[in-house]
Design a protein around this motif. Structure first.
Motif, PDB file in Angstrom:
ATOM      1  N   GLN A 114       0.828  -1.205   0.000  1.00  0.00           N
ATOM      2  CA  GLN A 114       0.000   0.000   0.000  1.00  0.00           C
ATOM      3  C   GLN A 114       0.869   1.264   0.000  1.00  0.00           C
ATOM      4  O   GLN A 114       0.560   2.252  -0.683  1.00  0.00           O
ATOM      5  N   GLU A 136       2.207   1.797  -3.411  1.00  0.00           N
ATOM      6  CA  GLU A 136       1.166   2.342  -4.277  1.00  0.00           C
ATOM      7  C   GLU A 136       0.923   3.823  -3.967  1.00  0.00           C
ATOM      8  O   GLU A 136       0.791   4.650  -4.871  1.00  0.00           O
ATOM      9  N   ASP A 172       1.418   7.067  -6.233  1.00  0.00           N
ATOM     10  CA  ASP A 172       0.335   8.046  -6.411  1.00  0.00           C
ATOM     11  C   ASP A 172       0.828   9.466  -6.085  1.00  0.00           C
ATOM     12  O   ASP A 172       0.496  10.431  -6.785  1.00  0.00           O
TER      13      ASP A 172
END
Length: 295
Positions: free
Chosen positions: A74, A77, A81
């Protein structure tokens, strides 16, 4: 072995019946067996519980590993982002800057276009005769402007020469002032030394001093003043060195003219001018033409 020791110990006591000994032995053996089985049960139960706890801990550790791996994914990611968001913000800022620059360029071009259109309208309103007259006036104005510029350049050249000469004169004057200041500082009664009740002041002129034998010598001197106000010149005699001049025969006796001059000068400076000395107050009154300021 424990049961046999117990039976052996009982042999040291008063003799018992053989059936009693056997009974005691069996009881002791059964008690030891019961304790041994109890210890085995406790050990087995502890081992079982420990293995169960280890299994639970292993399971929790695996779950933590899976959770950590999931959180790392996460984070990766989210990091991607964030990077994409930062790039998007940078691109948007760059686009905004470019847009602002383009808008400024457009505004400048629009202003230039309006000025050109206005010039065209003004030219369209003029006929050839008026244009010729206008060109003639502009040519005359240009010739006058060029002549004036040439005159101004010539005047500026002359001004630069005058400025250079003035700077040179200022430098010479500054050097002269510095030299005059140095001479004044060296030749005025400036305080040179102060300690306790003794004070030494520079005497402004060279002085000729008479020795006891009547011979004369000349040199710079220091004025010695005692705190009481009495004093005298300290001179440097090449024969005897530095020494305080001897008092004149009969002591110090000022002439009436000298006392009058001192009284008038001191009254003017102290009473009328409140202690301020002006340039006119420094004009010497020298009745001895052979006594000149030291150089």
């Amino acid at each position: 072995m424990t049961a046999l020791k117990a039976v052996a110990q009982t042999n040291e006591q008063p003799e018992l019946h053989s059936s009693d000994l056997l009974t005691d032995f069996v009881n002791l053996y059964n008690a030891e067996q019961a304790q041994h089985e109890q210890r085995e049960q406790i050990h087995a139960l502890f081992k079982h519980n420990t293995q169960g706890e280890i299994a639970i801990l292993k399971s929790q550790l695996e779950a933590e590993k899976r959770l950590t791996a999931n959180q790392n994914e996460q984070l990766l990611e989210q990091s991607d982002d964030l990077k994409r968001a930062a790039e998007a913000i940078a691109n948007a800022q760059k686009l905004a800057n470019n847009t602002t620059a383009q808008q400024a360029t457009i505004a400048t071009l629009q202003s230039q276009l309006k000025a050109a259109q206005q010039s065209i309208r003004e030219l369209n309103q003029l006929n050839p005769k008026k244009l010729k007259e206008q060109n003639k006036r502009q040519k005359e104005a240009n010739e006058k402007a060029q002549a004036r510029n040439a005159k101004l350049e010539l005047e500026a050249k002359e001004y630069r020469k005058e400025i250079a000469a003035l700077k040179n004169a200022v430098n010479q004057s500054s050097n002269l002032l510095i030299e005059q200041k140095r001479i004044i500082e060296h030749n005025t009664g400036a305080g040179l030394y102060h300690k306790g009740k003794d004070h030494l002041i520079i005497w402004p002129q060279k002085t000729k001093i008479e020795r006891p034998d009547g011979s004369l010598f000349e040199g710079r001197s220091l004025l010695y003043l005692h705190q009481s106000g009495r004093g005298g010149l300290i001179t440097y005699d090449p024969e005897t060195g530095a020494q305080l001049c001897a008092a004149p025969k009969g002591g110090l006796r000022l002439s009436d003219d000298t006392i009058d001059f001192a009284k008038n000068w001191l009254f003017k400076v102290n009473e009328q001018q409140h202690g301020i000395i002006h340039d006119t107050d420094m004009i010497p009154v020298n009745h001895n033409p052979d006594l000149q300021p030291a150089k």
